[in-house]
Scaffold this motif. Structure first.
Motif, PDB file in Angstrom:
ATOM      1  N   PHE A 183      18.500 -13.649 -75.946  1.00 61.92           N
ATOM      2  CA  PHE A 183      17.302 -13.779 -75.603  1.00 61.92           C
ATOM      3  C   PHE A 183      16.757 -15.088 -76.095  1.00 61.92           C
ATOM      4  O   PHE A 183      17.453 -15.996 -76.468  1.00 61.92           O
ATOM      5  N   TYR A 184      15.419 -15.433 -75.887  1.00 63.14           N
ATOM      6  CA  TYR A 184      14.620 -16.517 -76.137  1.00 63.14           C
ATOM      7  C   TYR A 184      13.332 -16.092 -76.449  1.00 63.14           C
ATOM      8  O   TYR A 184      12.633 -15.858 -75.722  1.00 63.14           O
ATOM      9  N   LYS A 185      13.007 -16.110 -77.918  1.00 65.59           N
ATOM     10  CA  LYS A 185      11.864 -15.534 -78.632  1.00 65.59           C
ATOM     11  C   LYS A 185      10.634 -16.416 -78.119  1.00 65.59           C
ATOM     12  O   LYS A 185      10.704 -17.377 -77.588  1.00 65.59           O
TER      13      LYS A 185
ATOM     14  N   PHE B  33       9.947 -24.620 -64.508  1.00 64.39           N
ATOM     15  CA  PHE B  33      10.213 -23.806 -63.274  1.00 64.39           C
ATOM     16  C   PHE B  33      11.698 -23.144 -63.746  1.00 64.39           C
ATOM     17  O   PHE B  33      12.314 -23.655 -64.466  1.00 64.39           O
ATOM     18  N   VAL B  34      11.764 -21.929 -63.176  1.00 59.74           N
ATOM     19  CA  VAL B  34      13.108 -21.284 -63.577  1.00 59.74           C
ATOM     20  C   VAL B  34      13.569 -20.551 -62.216  1.00 59.74           C
ATOM     21  O   VAL B  34      13.042 -19.752 -61.434  1.00 59.74           O
ATOM     22  N   LEU B  35      14.739 -21.090 -61.763  1.00 68.15           N
ATOM     23  CA  LEU B  35      15.398 -20.490 -60.580  1.00 68.15           C
ATOM     24  C   LEU B  35      16.257 -19.466 -61.239  1.00 68.15           C
ATOM     25  O   LEU B  35      17.386 -19.866 -61.964  1.00 68.15           O
TER      26      LEU B  35
ATOM     27  N   GLU C 228      14.013 -10.081 -68.662  1.00 69.20           N
ATOM     28  CA  GLU C 228      12.819 -10.450 -67.884  1.00 69.20           C
ATOM     29  C   GLU C 228      12.198 -11.597 -68.741  1.00 69.20           C
ATOM     30  O   GLU C 228      12.219 -11.619 -69.966  1.00 69.20           O
ATOM     31  N   LEU C 229      11.257 -12.390 -67.708  1.00 69.41           N
ATOM     32  CA  LEU C 229      10.497 -13.231 -68.589  1.00 69.41           C
ATOM     33  C   LEU C 229       9.139 -12.617 -68.884  1.00 69.41           C
ATOM     34  O   LEU C 229       8.614 -12.516 -67.807  1.00 69.41           O
ATOM     35  N   ALA C 230       8.801 -12.562 -69.989  1.00 71.18           N
ATOM     36  CA  ALA C 230       7.408 -12.045 -70.500  1.00 71.18           C
ATOM     37  C   ALA C 230       6.563 -13.495 -70.447  1.00 71.18           C
ATOM     38  O   ALA C 230       6.840 -14.188 -71.164  1.00 71.18           O
TER      39      ALA C 230
ATOM     40  N   LYS D 253      25.117 -10.745 -68.792  1.00 69.39           N
ATOM     41  CA  LYS D 253      25.082 -12.269 -68.571  1.00 69.39           C
ATOM     42  C   LYS D 253      24.138 -12.655 -67.584  1.00 69.39           C
ATOM     43  O   LYS D 253      23.934 -12.177 -66.526  1.00 69.39           O
ATOM     44  N   ARG D 254      23.087 -13.596 -68.082  1.00 76.45           N
ATOM     45  CA  ARG D 254      22.048 -14.020 -67.473  1.00 76.45           C
ATOM     46  C   ARG D 254      22.056 -15.349 -66.862  1.00 76.45           C
ATOM     47  O   ARG D 254      22.536 -16.194 -67.806  1.00 76.45           O
ATOM     48  N   TYR D 255      22.015 -15.578 -65.723  1.00 72.76           N
ATOM     49  CA  TYR D 255      22.100 -17.069 -65.224  1.00 72.76           C
ATOM     50  C   TYR D 255      20.787 -17.638 -64.480  1.00 72.76           C
ATOM     51  O   TYR D 255      20.106 -16.979 -63.927  1.00 72.76           O
TER      52      TYR D 255
ATOM     53  N   ILE E  11      18.735 -21.773 -63.414  1.00 69.67           N
ATOM     54  CA  ILE E  11      18.460 -23.009 -63.577  1.00 69.67           C
ATOM     55  C   ILE E  11      17.129 -23.370 -63.975  1.00 69.67           C
ATOM     56  O   ILE E  11      16.094 -22.608 -63.330  1.00 69.67           O
ATOM     57  N   THR E  12      16.749 -23.887 -65.171  1.00 73.39           N
ATOM     58  CA  THR E  12      15.518 -23.980 -65.866  1.00 73.39           C
ATOM     59  C   THR E  12      15.027 -25.453 -65.671  1.00 73.39           C
ATOM     60  O   THR E  12      16.030 -26.565 -66.315  1.00 73.39           O
ATOM     61  N   GLY E  13      13.938 -25.672 -65.536  1.00 73.66           N
ATOM     62  CA  GLY E  13      13.226 -27.298 -65.899  1.00 73.66           C
ATOM     63  C   GLY E  13      11.980 -27.366 -65.857  1.00 73.66           C
ATOM     64  O   GLY E  13      11.221 -26.547 -66.064  1.00 73.66           O
TER      65      GLY E  13
HETATM   66  C1  OGA Z   1      13.246 -21.933 -71.350  1.00 73.68           C
HETATM   67  C2  OGA Z   1      12.600 -20.616 -71.018  1.00 73.68           C
HETATM   68  C3  OGA Z   1      12.590 -18.757 -69.313  1.00 73.68           C
HETATM   69  C4  OGA Z   1      13.746 -18.250 -68.393  1.00 73.68           C
HETATM   70  O1  OGA Z   1      14.297 -22.228 -71.365  1.00 73.68           O
HETATM   71  O2  OGA Z   1      12.703 -22.602 -72.201  1.00 73.68           O
HETATM   72  O3  OGA Z   1      11.617 -20.170 -71.371  1.00 73.68           O
HETATM   73  O4  OGA Z   1      13.195 -17.257 -67.714  1.00 73.68           O
HETATM   74  N1  OGA Z   1      13.303 -19.969 -70.147  1.00 73.68           N
HETATM   75  O5  OGA Z   1      14.884 -18.499 -68.433  1.00 73.68           O
END
Ligand code: OGA
Ligand code: MN
Length: 206
Positions: free
Chosen positions: A118-120, A136-138, A151-153, A187-189, A191-193
């Protein structure tokens, strides 16, 4: 809806609500190719454990984020990665033309979250990283289903939103918004930017 109409909608939503979900930004065929490239990179060892902070303040902390990343740039050999970078460049240009955000550049990486990572809750624009304006996140998760997690909250003052990380979907949001990657059970894929208000070669400057 054509691309121009989609862009107008994206611009409206970004300024009014702070985020926009753009489905099928990338075709399912291209998602497959991008996942294959990510897997190759991951197997060949070019993915690194992601950290938090920049330069001297950089630290690794599994309790905060569990993903592995590979930065993408113009040196990348893959045509499909170059195509994606071009699409983001176009998006950046039209955001500038319509929203006067003063975007100068962008930075982006593949991210792989292994199962049960996860990412807190965090923001992407902070004191040591003041130049991120639009995140942006693809998402590249084929056959994503409820229960796979990841999921992205997005946290607003008056509500929360959960965005499902389905293949081909591009999520755009303002980098100062609080957000969190919920526990992923697969496993979650992605492209984040980030689109930046400063040239990337200069972001080490305050
Ligand atoms: C990040 C992030 C969101 C996601 O890398 O900073 O918040 O949905 N990613 O992957
Ligand atoms: Mn983030």
């Amino acid at each position: 809806m054509n691309t121009k109409e989609k862009l107008e909608l994206a611009i409206d939503h970004l300024s009014e609500v702070g985020y926009f979900v753009w489905d099928n930004f990338v075709s399912q065929d291209n998602v497959k190719k991008l996942v294959a490239i990510a897997n190759q990179g991951s197997q060949s060892g070019v993915f690194k454990k992601a950290g938090i902070g920049k330069q001297a303040l950089f630290q690794l902390d599994k309790g905060i984020r569990g993903d592995y990343i590979q930065w993408l740039d113009r040196n990348n050999q893959s045509e499909i990665v170059q195509d994606f970078l071009n699409e983001i460049e176009l998006l950046k240009t039209s955001l500038n033309e319509n929203c006067y955000l003063g975007l100068k550049d962008f930075e982006t990486h593949f991210a792989i979250y292994p199962e049960h990572t996860f990412y807190k809750r965090h923001v992407d624009r902070f004191q040591q990283n003041a130049h991120r304006v639009i995140s942006f996140v693809l998402y590249l998760n084929e056959n994503w289903q409820e229960g796979h997690g990841g999921e992205l909250a997005l946290y607003f003052d008056d509500k929360d939103e959960k965005i499902q990380p389905v293949a081909g979907r591009l999520l755009l949001f303002r980098s100062e918004l609080e957000h969190e990657v919920l526990m992923s059970y697969r496993k979650r894929y992605s492209i984040t930017g980030w689109m930046l208000d400063k040239d990337m070669s200069l972001t080490f400057l305050p």
